[in-house]
Structures are given as structure tokens and as C-alpha cells.
Design an enzyme around this catalytic site. Structure first.
Site, PDB file in Angstrom:
ATOM      1  N   LYS A   1     -12.972   4.295  -0.983  1.00  0.00           N
ATOM      2  CA  LYS A   1     -13.100   2.928  -1.528  1.00  0.00           C
ATOM      3  C   LYS A   1     -14.432   2.822  -2.260  1.00  0.00           C
ATOM      4  O   LYS A   1     -15.459   3.292  -1.745  1.00  0.00           O
ATOM      5  CB  LYS A   1     -13.067   1.896  -0.395  1.00  0.00           C
ATOM      6  CG  LYS A   1     -11.984   2.142   0.646  1.00  0.00           C
ATOM      7  CD  LYS A   1     -10.621   1.661   0.216  1.00  0.00           C
ATOM      8  CE  LYS A   1      -9.573   2.006   1.253  1.00  0.00           C
ATOM      9  NZ  LYS A   1      -8.213   1.836   0.814  1.00  0.00           N
TER      10      LYS A   1
ATOM     11  N   SER B   1       0.829  -1.220   0.000  1.00  0.00           N
ATOM     12  CA  SER B   1       0.000   0.000   0.000  1.00  0.00           C
ATOM     13  C   SER B   1       0.853   1.256   0.000  1.00  0.00           C
ATOM     14  O   SER B   1       0.385   2.328  -0.373  1.00  0.00           O
ATOM     15  CB  SER B   1      -0.845   0.078   1.257  1.00  0.00           C
ATOM     16  OG  SER B   1      -1.876  -0.793   1.214  1.00  0.00           O
TER      17      SER B   1
ATOM     18  N   CYS C   1      -2.258   0.387  10.003  1.00  0.00           N
ATOM     19  CA  CYS C   1      -1.592  -0.910  10.098  1.00  0.00           C
ATOM     20  C   CYS C   1      -1.475  -1.620   8.737  1.00  0.00           C
ATOM     21  O   CYS C   1      -2.418  -1.542   7.959  1.00  0.00           O
ATOM     22  CB  CYS C   1      -2.404  -1.742  11.080  1.00  0.00           C
ATOM     23  SG  CYS C   1      -1.974  -3.445  11.073  1.00  0.00           S
ATOM     24  N   PRO C   2      -0.387  -2.261   8.363  1.00  0.00           N
ATOM     25  CA  PRO C   2       0.855  -2.445   9.130  1.00  0.00           C
ATOM     26  C   PRO C   2       1.839  -1.276   9.008  1.00  0.00           C
ATOM     27  O   PRO C   2       2.866  -1.278   9.654  1.00  0.00           O
ATOM     28  CB  PRO C   2       1.460  -3.700   8.503  1.00  0.00           C
ATOM     29  CG  PRO C   2       0.986  -3.675   7.092  1.00  0.00           C
ATOM     30  CD  PRO C   2      -0.385  -3.039   7.121  1.00  0.00           C
ATOM     31  N   GLY C   3       1.551  -0.279   8.159  1.00  0.00           N
ATOM     32  CA  GLY C   3       2.398   0.909   8.218  1.00  0.00           C
ATOM     33  C   GLY C   3       2.972   1.419   6.909  1.00  0.00           C
ATOM     34  O   GLY C   3       3.887   2.240   6.915  1.00  0.00           O
ATOM     35  N   GLY C   4       2.440   0.966   5.792  1.00  0.00           N
ATOM     36  CA  GLY C   4       2.970   1.414   4.488  1.00  0.00           C
ATOM     37  C   GLY C   4       2.858   2.924   4.293  1.00  0.00           C
ATOM     38  O   GLY C   4       3.769   3.559   3.750  1.00  0.00           O
TER      39      GLY C   4
ATOM     40  N   ASP D   1      -4.743   2.600  14.691  1.00  0.00           N
ATOM     41  CA  ASP D   1      -5.292   1.337  14.176  1.00  0.00           C
ATOM     42  C   ASP D   1      -5.248   0.334  15.319  1.00  0.00           C
ATOM     43  O   ASP D   1      -4.295   0.325  16.104  1.00  0.00           O
ATOM     44  CB  ASP D   1      -4.412   0.826  13.002  1.00  0.00           C
ATOM     45  CG  ASP D   1      -5.126  -0.181  12.118  1.00  0.00           C
ATOM     46  OD1 ASP D   1      -5.707  -1.140  12.660  1.00  0.00           O
ATOM     47  OD2 ASP D   1      -5.109  -0.005  10.890  1.00  0.00           O
TER      48      ASP D   1
ATOM     49  N   ASP E   1     -10.169   3.725  17.662  1.00  0.00           N
ATOM     50  CA  ASP E   1     -11.067   3.864  16.509  1.00  0.00           C
ATOM     51  C   ASP E   1     -10.730   5.164  15.770  1.00  0.00           C
ATOM     52  O   ASP E   1     -10.756   6.243  16.371  1.00  0.00           O
ATOM     53  CB  ASP E   1     -12.518   3.888  17.029  1.00  0.00           C
ATOM     54  CG  ASP E   1     -13.522   3.999  15.895  1.00  0.00           C
ATOM     55  OD1 ASP E   1     -13.113   4.242  14.734  1.00  0.00           O
ATOM     56  OD2 ASP E   1     -14.722   3.848  16.168  1.00  0.00           O
TER      57      ASP E   1
HETATM   58  C1  LIG Z   1      -6.044  -1.012   3.807  1.00  0.00           C
HETATM   59  S1  LIG Z   1      -5.530  -1.195   5.452  1.00  0.00           S
HETATM   60  C2  LIG Z   1      -4.395   0.095   5.635  1.00  0.00           C
HETATM   61  C3  LIG Z   1      -3.056  -0.208   5.064  1.00  0.00           C
HETATM   62  C4  LIG Z   1      -2.059   0.885   5.406  1.00  0.00           C
HETATM   63  N1  LIG Z   1      -2.411   2.152   4.785  1.00  0.00           N
HETATM   64  C5  LIG Z   1      -0.678   0.506   4.965  1.00  0.00           C
HETATM   65  O1  LIG Z   1      -0.139   1.171   4.068  1.00  0.00           O
HETATM   66  O2  LIG Z   1      -0.092  -0.435   5.518  1.00  0.00           O
HETATM   67  C6  LIG Z   1      -6.901  -0.618   6.332  1.00  0.00           C
HETATM   68  C7  LIG Z   1      -6.704  -0.556   7.835  1.00  0.00           C
HETATM   69  O3  LIG Z   1      -7.744   0.221   8.380  1.00  0.00           O
HETATM   70  C8  LIG Z   1      -7.988  -0.253   9.668  1.00  0.00           C
HETATM   71  N2  LIG Z   1      -9.307   0.224  10.096  1.00  0.00           N
HETATM   72  C9  LIG Z   1     -10.508  -0.024   9.572  1.00  0.00           C
HETATM   73  N3  LIG Z   1     -11.471   0.637  10.270  1.00  0.00           N
HETATM   74  C10 LIG Z   1     -10.824   1.312  11.233  1.00  0.00           C
HETATM   75  C11 LIG Z   1     -11.261   2.177  12.267  1.00  0.00           C
HETATM   76  N4  LIG Z   1     -12.552   2.477  12.434  1.00  0.00           N
HETATM   77  N5  LIG Z   1     -10.336   2.721  13.075  1.00  0.00           N
HETATM   78  C12 LIG Z   1      -9.015   2.450  12.924  1.00  0.00           C
HETATM   79  N6  LIG Z   1      -8.560   1.631  11.959  1.00  0.00           N
HETATM   80  C13 LIG Z   1      -9.459   1.064  11.141  1.00  0.00           C
HETATM   81  C14 LIG Z   1      -7.876  -1.772   9.550  1.00  0.00           C
HETATM   82  O4  LIG Z   1      -7.554  -2.325  10.801  1.00  0.00           O
HETATM   83  C15 LIG Z   1      -6.749  -1.911   8.536  1.00  0.00           C
HETATM   84  O5  LIG Z   1      -5.522  -2.121   9.197  1.00  0.00           O
END
Ligand SMILES: C[S@@+](CC[C@H](N)C(=O)[O-])C[C@H]1O[C@@H](n2cnc3c(N)ncnc32)[C@H](O)[C@@H]1O
Length: 366
Positions: free
Chosen positions: A312, A193, A226-229, A245, A265
């Protein structure tokens, strides 16, 4: 040549057609879009002569969300002779030589659609480029020196014996072959990501402003980190990042000492008292409307000054959904008399989603 061609992500042809028709109509240009689903491109046939060329200059490419590239094209050349594909292409350009500044062309791209099927043609495209470039130079074309001005010549092959012949205006096109920036995945980044945010920064922030707008004196917030990209991209540019996250962040990011992991959240998260973020980024998988509300809240409260986020789009009416979300945000910012810039684009590394960038301007109140 009275057609425009737009390259796009496979499956997003209808969105391109709807968007281009709307934007062309706003400029008083009328025509119709021809959509072949999953082809990776859309043709827009203008009714009035000369209108495709006008659109190629006046329809702001930067403002198109779903198009990767925009060019004027000829009718399809079919049955190109195997022994001499070049002559019919040169003749097609010669027909427009008195209207199009071919001598000012700076580049020749022999391209195809970004579909699995068409990509098999890329080796052929690459081989064909060399003799065609020579033939163009013999005509006195490809003499332009300034890549920021002039035009680019495009040949778009559907099969080895049929292609469209076209051109784009350099100040109003994607500067990348096939409209695709080639980014190298950084080995230390925790997820793929990361390329989405890297491409977004490349697309939305002029290179010469990047240091000033993203640096070690700044604070970033990454919602859904998460995971941190994405956090990786901010930390790489020096920011201190609140990574929000419930999931775990890569240990390599903790090791930098430049993040605080907040297992909360993202819709409720607030920065510690008296702290404000320079940047908010958000990649949470959520309904676009909820994200639009959340981002508006951050901007209206002055909790951040600049943001990049994803919308999305797993639903059917994707163009409509995007319009509604962007209109909602713009209305909110306008109601509060904030001065801002907004850009939205489906980037190459975006899948069923688009990236949006908003910047509040200095002083902010209009
Ligand atoms: C597509 S991933 C993100 C990838 C991240 N941008 C990266 O580059 O590694 C989406 C993330 O959103 C988190 N997520 C979804 N709803 C959330 C919320 N209400 N609060 C915090 N995190 C949330 C999920 O746990 C998931 O880790």
C-alpha cells in the site's frame, strides 16, 4: 515518431516518469519525461532518432511497475478537420511505413486516457474505429494474423480534434484495450477486492500453468483475509485456505468446508506444526516495509513457495518506497541463495498500491 507514451493510473504520472527514466538510462537511452499531473499518461521524448522504437522493443513492459501500456507515438496532431480526421492519421503512419512493419499490424485501438474527463470520448473513439480500420486495410495494414507477434496500431485522442498516432509491439505490450483487463465481478465473492487477486493471477501466472500451480492438493494462507474476496479466489481454484484476520469471514466461504478462520495477528500467525503453505497471499493495510519483512520471513523459512501481496502506497515518495521494499526482499533472498522470480505491477484494480508476485523455483537453492 521519437516519443514513447505510457498509460497509467491517474495520479501516478511521476512514478511512471521516474521509473521509465531509470530503465531507459540502464539501456543507454537518454531523453526526458513530460508529466502532466492527473492526465493518466506520460510522454518520454528520446534525444536520438530511432531510440523510441528501440525502447518499445527492448524495455521490458512486464518489468515496468507503474505503466499500463507502452507505445511509440508521433507529435500531437492538432486541429484535425472535422470532415476528414482520417487522412492526417494515415499520412502520419505513411511517414514511418519504411521503418515500421505496418502490414504486420494485428489490431487497431482508438483509445483515450483513463480519466473521468477523457472517458467521455470513448463513444467517439468506438465510432471512429470502424472507418479508420477500413482506411488502414486499404493501405494494406492490419493484415497480421498472429496476435503474439506483429504490432498494434494505437490512436490516442485527447479531444475529438487532436490525437497522437502510434504503435506498440505485441510481444512487449499490454494485450488489453487501454491497458485495462475487463473482469466481471463474481456475484458470490464477498468483496470487490476479489478482482485485485483475480487480475494478479491473470497477469503473473501463464494461463496454461494455472492448474498446475493452484489446485485442490494445495494449501493457501491469506493474511488480512476478511471478508474473504482473496480467499474466494483461492478456494475457487481448489486450495484449502487458512484465513487470518480478527474480522469475520463471509459465511459462504465457511460453507465450502475449504477454509479455517484464524482470528489472529497476521504478523505472528504460523501454520500448524509440519504444515507448509504452497501459497501465501496478503492484503493487510500496513506499512510496505513491514509487509516486505513479513513476506521475506515466510520465503526464507520455506513456509510458502509462492506469494502474491500488496504494497500500500499512501506516502509521497512512492517509487522510492517500492524500490526499497523490492530491493530489501531481493537482497534477503539472494543472501540465502534462493532461486526465484519476482514481478511487480500496479494493476488496474489496484488503487494506491501495487501487487507483487514471487515464486521460488524448484530446488530453490541456486
Ligand atoms: C483490505 S482488507 C482485506 C480485504 C480482503 N483481501 C478481501 O478480499 O476481502 C484488509 C484486512 O486486513 C486486516 N488486517 C490488518 N492488519 C492485520 C493484522 N495485523 N493481522 C491480521 N489482519 C489484519 C483487516 O482486519 C482487514 O480485514
Amino acid at each position: 515518431m521519437n516519443k514513447l507514451m505510457f498509460y497509467c493510473r491517474v495520479g501516478f504520472e511521476k512514478e511512471v516518469a521516474a521509473e521509465v527514466s531509470d530503465k531507459a538510462n540502464e539501456l543507454g537511452v537518454f531523453g526526458f519525461a513530460r508529466v502532466e499531473e492527473n492526465s493518466g499518461y506520460v510522454l518520454y521524448q528520446c534525444y536520438q532518432a530511432g531510440e523510441a522504437d528501440r525502447l518499445a522493443q527492448q524495455l521490458s513492459f512486464q518489468r515496468l511497475i507503474f505503466a499500463r501500456q507502452m507505445l511509440v507515438v508521433s507529435d500531437l496532431l492538432t486541429d484535425l478537420p472535422l470532415k476528414d480526421r482520417i487522412s492526417p492519421i494515415i499520412q502520419t503512419y505513411q511517414q514511418v511505413a519504411d521503418q515500421v512493419p505496418l502490414s504486420q499490424s494485428t489490431e487497431l485501438w482508438v483509445e483515450t486516457a483513463d480519466t473521468n474527463q477523457a472517458k467521455a470520448l470513448l463513444t467517439f473513439c468506438s465510432k471512429f474505429t470502424v472507418p479508420l480500420r477500413q482506411a488502414c486495410k486499404q493501405q494494406g495494414w492490419l493484415m497480421g494474423k498472429n496476435a503474439m507477434r506483429g504490432i498494434t496500431l494505437h490512436i490516442f485522442f485527447l479531444q475529438t480534434h487532436c490525437c497522437y498516432v502510434g504503435y506498440s509491439y505485441n510481444p512487449n505490450h499490454s494485450p488489453y484495450f487501454m491497458g485495462i483487463p475487463r473482469l466481471k465481478f463474481p456475484a458470490q465473492a464477498p468483496s470487490r477486492s476479489t478482482l485485485k487477486l483475480e487480475e494478479a493471477i491473470l497477469s503473473f501466472i501463464p494461463r496454461q500453468q494455472e492448474k498446475q500451480r493452484m489446485n485442490e492438493n494445495m494449501i493457501g494462507v491469506d493474511l488480512g483475509a476478511c471478508p474473504g474476496g482473496w480467499t474466494y479466489q483461492l478456494v475457487k481454484r481448489g486450495l484449502f485456505v487458512y484465513a487470518v484476520d480478527h474480522g469475520k469471514m463471509a459465511s459462504s466461504l465457511h460453507d465450502t468446508g475449504r477454509i479455517e478462520h484464524c482470528p489472529e495477528d497476521g504478523f505472528k500467525f504460523q501454520l500448524p506444526k509440519r504444515k507448509k503453505a504452497d501459497w501465501l497471499v496478503c492484503d493487510m493495510v500496513e506499512q510496505p516495509k513491514r509487509i516486505a519483512h513479513l513476506i521475506s520471513k515466510w520465503l526464507l523459512n520455506g513456509w510458502c513457495r509462492e506469494t502474491i501481496f500488496n504494497l500500500k502506497l499512501p506516502m509521497k515518495k512512492r517509487y522510492q518506497e517500492v524500490q526499497q521494499c523490492l530491493q530489501f526482499i531481493e537482497q534477503q533472498l539472494d543472501n540465502h541463495q534462493l532461486d526465484y522470480e519476482i514481478q511487480a505491477k500496479q494493476l488496474y484494480h489496484d488503487r494506491e498500491e501495487i501487487s507483487v508476485h514471487i515464486k521460488l523455483n524448484e530446488g530453490s537453492k541456486k
